[in-house]
Write an enzyme that holds these catalytic residues in place. Sequence first.
Site, mmCIF file in Angstrom:
data_model
loop_
_atom_site.group_PDB
_atom_site.id
_atom_site.type_symbol
_atom_site.label_atom_id
_atom_site.label_comp_id
_atom_site.label_asym_id
_atom_site.label_seq_id
_atom_site.Cartn_x
_atom_site.Cartn_y
_atom_site.Cartn_z
ATOM 1 N N ASP A 1 -2.189 -0.243 5.904
ATOM 2 C CA ASP A 1 -2.414 0.407 7.167
ATOM 3 C C ASP A 1 -3.998 0.621 7.475
ATOM 4 O O ASP A 1 -4.463 1.285 8.519
ATOM 5 C CB ASP A 1 -1.669 1.771 6.992
ATOM 6 C CG ASP A 1 -2.643 2.749 6.089
ATOM 7 O OD1 ASP A 1 -2.556 2.514 4.988
ATOM 8 O OD2 ASP A 1 -2.969 3.716 6.763
ATOM 9 N N ASP B 1 -0.376 5.220 0.827
ATOM 10 C CA ASP B 1 -0.653 6.258 1.820
ATOM 11 C C ASP B 1 -0.762 5.303 3.226
ATOM 12 O O ASP B 1 -1.596 4.488 3.326
ATOM 13 C CB ASP B 1 -1.911 7.090 1.589
ATOM 14 C CG ASP B 1 -1.711 7.813 0.150
ATOM 15 O OD1 ASP B 1 -1.030 8.867 0.416
ATOM 16 O OD2 ASP B 1 -1.673 7.278 -0.968
ATOM 17 N N ASP C 1 0.778 -1.254 0.109
ATOM 18 C CA ASP C 1 -0.092 -0.080 -0.009
ATOM 19 C C ASP C 1 0.941 1.161 0.083
ATOM 20 O O ASP C 1 2.075 1.186 0.432
ATOM 21 C CB ASP C 1 -1.007 -0.146 1.365
ATOM 22 C CG ASP C 1 -1.842 1.176 1.527
ATOM 23 O OD1 ASP C 1 -2.182 1.508 0.495
ATOM 24 O OD2 ASP C 1 -1.842 1.725 2.541
#
Length: 251
Positions: free
Chosen positions: A195, A18, A16
Amino acid sequence: MSESAPNMQGWALFLDVDGTLLELAETPQGVHVPTHLKHLLEDVRWRLDGALALVSGRSLANLDGLFSPLKFIASGVHGCERRTADGHVLRPEVDAATIARVRGQLAEFVRGHEGLLLEDKHYAVAMHFRRAPEMQDEVYRIMNEVLTHLGPTFALQAGKSVLELRPGAWTKGSSITSFMQEAPFAGRIPVFIGDDVTDEDAFEVVNEMKGVSIRVGQAAATRAKHRLGSVSEVLRWLQTVPPVVPPQPAQ
C-alpha cells in the site's frame, strides 16, 4: 486486466501487513489482528501449498506476536530479516555500537517533542510523526543528519507518516527475489500486495518476473499494475477461490 488470471495453485503470494491486511493505526502498537484474519491467512496458505509470505517493515518478532499462534514465512524490517520455509532466520551483520549511539540521539530528540514515537527494530530505527504532522520537516532534518553519521551502508526509507533508517542492501524487493529461488515459491507466479512507497521496489521486482503487482488505496503514482481500494477489499479478494485479479489498472 484483459488477460485471464493465473490459476491460484501456481501463485506465490506475498503480503504487506500495515495498510494492506490491517488498517493503519496511530502507532505500530495500536493494531490488532482479529481471529478471522488469522483463519483467512491460514486457509489461503493451505490453498497455496504453503506459498504465502508476509513482507513487512515490522520485525519478525513483532509479526509473530501479532499473528500468534501462527508463524508465517516472512521478511521483516524491509527485507533485513528473512525467515525461510524451514524456519531458518537470516539477519544482517550491523555495527551494534553505531546503531546504539544513533538510537540514543534520536530518543533524546523524541523526548523533547510531544507526539513523536521512536520504533526500535534493532537493525533499524523508525521515527513516527502521525500524531505530530507539523514535525515532518524537523523529522526529515534530524534523520538526514543521522544518516550522514551512519554512512553509505544505510538508507533513509520514507513511509506513511514515518521515516526509517535501515541497512541499505536489503529491500522488500530483494526479499521476494530470494524467496522466489526457494521452495515452496520457486517456479510459481509472484503476486505482491502493498500500500505504500515502501512497497514500490517489490512491485518493480514482481513486474520484472511477469507477476501480479497490486497497490492498495486511492490513486497514486505507482509501479503496481493493479489496484484494490482498501484493506476490506483485500480481505474480500483473498476469500475468493481462485482470486480474481482486480480489473482496474493502477493510475
